[in-house]
Write an enzyme that holds these catalytic residues in place. Structure first.
Site, PDB file in Angstrom:
ATOM      1  N   GLY A 135      43.167  -1.172 -34.706  1.00 15.27           N
ATOM      2  CA  GLY A 135      42.646  -2.534 -34.749  1.00 15.27           C
ATOM      3  C   GLY A 135      42.617  -3.287 -33.431  1.00 15.27           C
ATOM      4  O   GLY A 135      42.352  -4.496 -33.420  1.00 15.27           O
ATOM      5  N   CYS A 146      37.408   7.719 -25.951  1.00 10.16           N
ATOM      6  CA  CYS A 146      38.411   7.876 -24.893  1.00 10.16           C
ATOM      7  C   CYS A 146      38.448   9.351 -24.491  1.00 10.16           C
ATOM      8  O   CYS A 146      39.506   9.918 -24.286  1.00 10.16           O
ATOM      9  CB  CYS A 146      39.770   7.326 -25.303  1.00 10.16           C
ATOM     10  SG  CYS A 146      40.383   7.968 -26.849  1.00 10.16           S
TER      11      CYS A 146
HETATM   12  N1  SAM Z   1      38.840   1.149 -32.389  1.00  7.87           N
HETATM   13  C1  SAM Z   1      40.239   1.473 -32.660  1.00  7.87           C
HETATM   14  C2  SAM Z   1      41.111   0.605 -31.744  1.00  7.87           C
HETATM   15  O1  SAM Z   1      40.680   0.274 -30.639  1.00  7.87           O
HETATM   16  O2  SAM Z   1      42.208   0.247 -32.158  1.00  7.87           O
HETATM   17  C3  SAM Z   1      40.511   2.940 -32.474  1.00  7.87           C
HETATM   18  C4  SAM Z   1      39.643   3.802 -33.365  1.00  7.87           C
HETATM   19  S1  SAM Z   1      40.153   5.489 -33.462  1.00  7.87           S
HETATM   20  C5  SAM Z   1      39.540   6.158 -32.010  1.00  7.87           C
HETATM   21  C6  SAM Z   1      39.039   6.072 -34.682  1.00  7.87           C
HETATM   22  C7  SAM Z   1      39.363   5.613 -36.103  1.00  7.87           C
HETATM   23  O3  SAM Z   1      38.225   5.836 -36.920  1.00  7.87           O
HETATM   24  C8  SAM Z   1      40.495   6.379 -36.751  1.00  7.87           C
HETATM   25  O4  SAM Z   1      41.419   5.472 -37.274  1.00  7.87           O
HETATM   26  C9  SAM Z   1      39.832   7.174 -37.880  1.00  7.87           C
HETATM   27  O5  SAM Z   1      40.653   7.331 -39.021  1.00  7.87           O
HETATM   28  C10 SAM Z   1      38.645   6.292 -38.188  1.00  7.87           C
HETATM   29  N2  SAM Z   1      37.470   6.989 -38.758  1.00  7.87           N
HETATM   30  C11 SAM Z   1      37.010   8.212 -38.447  1.00  7.87           C
HETATM   31  N3  SAM Z   1      35.893   8.477 -39.142  1.00  7.87           N
HETATM   32  C12 SAM Z   1      35.624   7.392 -39.899  1.00  7.87           C
HETATM   33  C13 SAM Z   1      34.595   7.077 -40.822  1.00  7.87           C
HETATM   34  N4  SAM Z   1      33.634   7.935 -41.096  1.00  7.87           N
HETATM   35  N5  SAM Z   1      34.615   5.854 -41.396  1.00  7.87           N
HETATM   36  C14 SAM Z   1      35.611   4.977 -41.131  1.00  7.87           C
HETATM   37  N6  SAM Z   1      36.629   5.237 -40.269  1.00  7.87           N
HETATM   38  C15 SAM Z   1      36.630   6.431 -39.660  1.00  7.87           C
END
Ligand code: SAM
Length: 317
Positions: A109, A233
């Protein structure tokens, strides 16, 4: 250079949560606690104001802030500078009670709370997260950061109907999907996903890239969306430039008239840009932003921004 050498060159970035206090107040608070505005590397008590991202402060890398009252109360977010680029480049509408924005992959988040603050906590920000455990972390983080305009949804973004009466109104979408994490040298603010490891195989990268491309193409189907920011990242072209080239050549981009935003709209003063030789027939590497781990005072990162050429609304199929 080892990962530790590179991590030592990355300041401890502190994003002021402007939903709770101002940067001026934060500077006063830290100054009263003995910190001095003399740059993050001048001494262990030195800190600076970032030149690219508003409301971002840079402290000495040795500092943790985990026990600091400003962190415990949600007034600051510990977020790497490069990770702040995504919401800043998306630049959602501010103080607009009709605004509708989507963060498609939200947990834990950090970028959601950044978007919420940039929106002045107005309008509606839908934050999707498909993983249940990470969704609870997201909910906790949003409550702590006083994000009042966010509705968190425990769902897979790919299953969301772009013509759903609530979500179809979104004009801005942030896509920060799962990636290899290969750019992260300072792991303090990066939460590994279940089963995630840092061992990279070509097969795993290709699978991630296919999923990332699917996410971009899905975002392009939302009828009112005008701007999509895609970030990772990762330092691998497979997840970055290659995904962008494929997205630009997709039917979805053609049908919805998406192209890359010009350099001027994507951190124009940041000198490290996309890798032109990796763009496979599309020629806009200058529109893309890259961060090299340690070298740029950040973790490794990649940011791109798609904009719709004609401000049209897509018809329902
Ligand atoms: N944007 C976040 C932050 O800055 O705190 C980090 C995001 S992290 C790189 C990617 C997230 O996307 C993970 O928590 C993963 O579980 C979620 N995710 C992956 N595929 C998804 C999907 N199809 N729909 C929703 N969430 C998804």
């Amino acid at each position: 250079q080892t990962s530790d050498d590179r991590a030592a060159k990355i300041p401890r970035y502190v994003r002021v949560n402007t939903s709770m206090w101002s940067t001026e107040d934060a500077i006063l608070f830290y100054t009263k606690r003995g910190f001095q505005l003399q740059g993050p590397f001048a001494s262990s008590k030195g800190f600076g104001i970032d030149e690219h991202i508003p409301d971002l402060l840079a402290f000495n890398p040795a500092l943790q802030f985990r026990d600091d009252p400003s962190y415990k109360t949600g007034k600051i977010i510990l977020q790497d500078k490069a990770s702040c680029f995504s919401a800043f480049v998306l630049s959602p509408p501010c103080d607009d009670s009709n605004a509708v924005v989507i963060d498609a992959t939200a947990a834990p988040g950090n970028k959601t709370s950044h978007l919420s603050a940039l929106m002045g906590n107005k309008g509606k920000l839908y934050a999707f997260e498909r993983d249940k455990r990470r969704f609870s972390t997201l909910k906790m983080m949003l409550a702590k950061a006083a994000c009042r305009n966010v509705e968190a949804v425990n769902a897979d973004f790919l299953t969301i109907d772009p013509f759903h009466p609530k979500y179809s109104l979104a004009t801005h979408i942030l896509l920060d999907p799962s990636c290899s994490g290969s750019g992260i040298v300072n792991r303090l603010d990066y939460l590994l996903e279940d089963g995630e490891s840092l061992v990279l195989e070509e097969d795993r990268l290709n699978k991630l890239a296919a999923f990332q491309l699917m996410m971009i193409k899905h975002a392009m189907k939302f009828p009112h969306v005008q701007k999509i920011v895609y970030s990772t990242c990762s330092i691998h072209a497979t997840e970055n430039e290659h995904v962008i080239s494929h997205a630009l050549q997709s039917d979805e981009a053609k049908n919805s008239h998406f192209k890359l935003a010009p350099r001027n709209d994507v951190l124009p003063t940041w000198s490290r840009r996309g890798q032109a030789e990796e763009m496979k027939g599309t020629s806009n590497a200058d529109s893309l932003v890259r961060c090299s781990p340690g070298e740029d005072g950040t973790n490794g990162f990649f940011v791109s921004c798609f904009i719709r050429e004609h401000h049209s609304v897509l018809p329902q199929p």
